[in-house]
Write an enzyme that holds these catalytic residues in place. Structure first.
Site, PDB file in Angstrom:
ATOM      1  N   LYS A 175       1.470   4.181  -3.033  1.00 14.07           N
ATOM      2  CA  LYS A 175       1.215   5.587  -2.731  1.00 14.07           C
ATOM      3  C   LYS A 175       2.469   6.428  -2.941  1.00 14.07           C
ATOM      4  O   LYS A 175       2.404   7.554  -3.474  1.00 14.07           O
ATOM      5  CB  LYS A 175       0.716   5.729  -1.293  1.00 14.07           C
ATOM      6  CG  LYS A 175      -0.682   5.178  -1.044  1.00 14.07           C
ATOM      7  CD  LYS A 175      -1.747   6.065  -1.645  1.00 14.07           C
ATOM      8  CE  LYS A 175      -3.141   5.650  -1.194  1.00 14.07           C
ATOM      9  NZ  LYS A 175      -4.193   6.560  -1.685  1.00 14.07           N
ATOM     10  N   TYR A 185       0.841  -1.203   0.000  1.00 13.38           N
ATOM     11  CA  TYR A 185       0.000   0.000   0.000  1.00 13.38           C
ATOM     12  C   TYR A 185       0.875   1.251   0.000  1.00 13.38           C
ATOM     13  O   TYR A 185       0.707   2.158  -0.828  1.00 13.38           O
ATOM     14  CB  TYR A 185      -0.899  -0.039   1.225  1.00 13.38           C
ATOM     15  CG  TYR A 185      -1.768   1.182   1.448  1.00 13.38           C
ATOM     16  CD1 TYR A 185      -2.821   1.462   0.587  1.00 13.38           C
ATOM     17  CD2 TYR A 185      -1.561   2.021   2.538  1.00 13.38           C
ATOM     18  CE1 TYR A 185      -3.640   2.569   0.802  1.00 13.38           C
ATOM     19  CE2 TYR A 185      -2.368   3.121   2.766  1.00 13.38           C
ATOM     20  CZ  TYR A 185      -3.408   3.389   1.897  1.00 13.38           C
ATOM     21  OH  TYR A 185      -4.211   4.474   2.117  1.00 13.38           O
TER      22      TYR A 185
END
Length: 320
Positions: free
Chosen positions: A147, A143
């Protein structure tokens, strides 16, 4: 302004839409397009349109980014635990869809302000005692990696004049009133929400584990503030960390005891889960947000205030 929100059916997206539609919104809304993979909730405001759309589908970005689009809040994401379990899906949603939006802006709306909801999970591993906006991003999760890559692309597209981008690194947002999702930090909401609703809550990290957190109200306020800022205020540093609170899981429960009483706080059980605890331990919890504060972003006062905000909003929902 003609504005769009991705992830608008989610907890923050729905709240952001409500904030933008208020009469006191600092962004004057002419039209608001609410987009998610499932249809966002309908609203009676004539300025609002909703759209169910998979952002990974071909040409999906072109449906959102038009020459008339002034601002786009990109909140859609596969959350941390889900992205760790499904690498391909996490990469497709968290990185590929972001790049598609940037490319659409480059071709069709280079003046558009794109506010990207990033995360403090872009940082990890060996870090200085206090993390600043210029600290190198070294994510320790799929994740966070997606990002961080998106942040770099947003910065480069902005440098080249292809879009007017700004990335807001959100703390763990708590207390979320919705049911639990697959975010590894979801316990930060659960240890407050569930006991207040009369249910037990299991905390999967040790009581000493610290987190960087903010209230949903502060997160929405920060996203709106990011869209307000002129590009010159950000300069070449397009990513910033939202002000938050450095708090341990044990301190969260102590604040719950202070606000709601010992009986409520006793419903929290500490049962560490090795995988979750390891991932959360990789997230930093001390940040220098002086730059964000200078730019007008505002932090919550303390964790007890965050709990009181949740109780107040729960009572309003119940009354409705």
């Amino acid at each position: 302004m003609n504005i769009a929100i991705t992830g608008a059916a989610g907890f923050l997206g729905d709240r952001l839409a409500s904030a933008l539609l208020r009469e006191d919104s600092p962004l004057p809304v002419a039209s608001l397009l609410l987009v998610d993979v499932r249809e966002p909730r309908a609203r009676s405001d004539p300025r609002v349109a909703t759209l169910a759309l998979d952002l990974t589908a071909p040409a999906a970005a072109e449906r959102l980014v038009t020459p008339e689009r002034h601002a786009l809040f990109h909140l859609a994401a596969v959350v941390s635990g889900h992205a760790e379990a499904d690498f391909d899906l996490g990469l497709a949603v968290n990185l590929d869809a972001t790049r598609a939006l940037l490319e659409a802006a480059r071709r069709r709306a280079p003046a558009m302000r794109l506010v990207f909801a990033s995360t403090v999970a872009v940082f990890g591993g060996e870090l200085p005692p206090v993390v600043g906006d210029c600290t190198a991003t070294t994510p320790q999760s799929s994740y966070g990696a997606a990002k961080a890559a998106s942040e770099l692309l947003l910065s480069e597209y902005s440098r080249r004049g292809f879009v007017d981008g700004r990335a807001v690194r959100l703390p763990t947002v708590t207390v979320r009133g919705a049911e639990p999702n697959r975010a590894v930090t979801g316990f930060a909401s659960g240890v407050v929400r569930e006991p207040l609703r009369g249910r037990r809550a299991v905390c999967p990290v040790p009581a000493a584990q610290r987190l960087w957190v903010c209230s949903p109200r502060a997160a929405v306020r920060g996203l709106v503030r990011a869209a307000e800022l002129p590009a010159a205020a950000l300069g070449g540093r397009r990513a910033l960390t939202l002000p938050g609170l450095d708090v341990s899981a044990g301190e969260m429960v102590a604040a719950l005891r202070l606000v709601a009483g010992a009986e409520v706080a006793a419903r929290v059980l500490f049962e560490p889960d090795a995988a979750a605890a390891r991932m959360v331990a990789g997230f930093p919890h001390r940040f220098d947000t002086a730059r964000a504060l200078r730019l007008g972003f505002v932090a919550d006062r303390d964790f007890a205030e965050i709990i009181r905000i949740f109780i107040e909003e729960e009572s309003m929902t119940t009354a409705d």
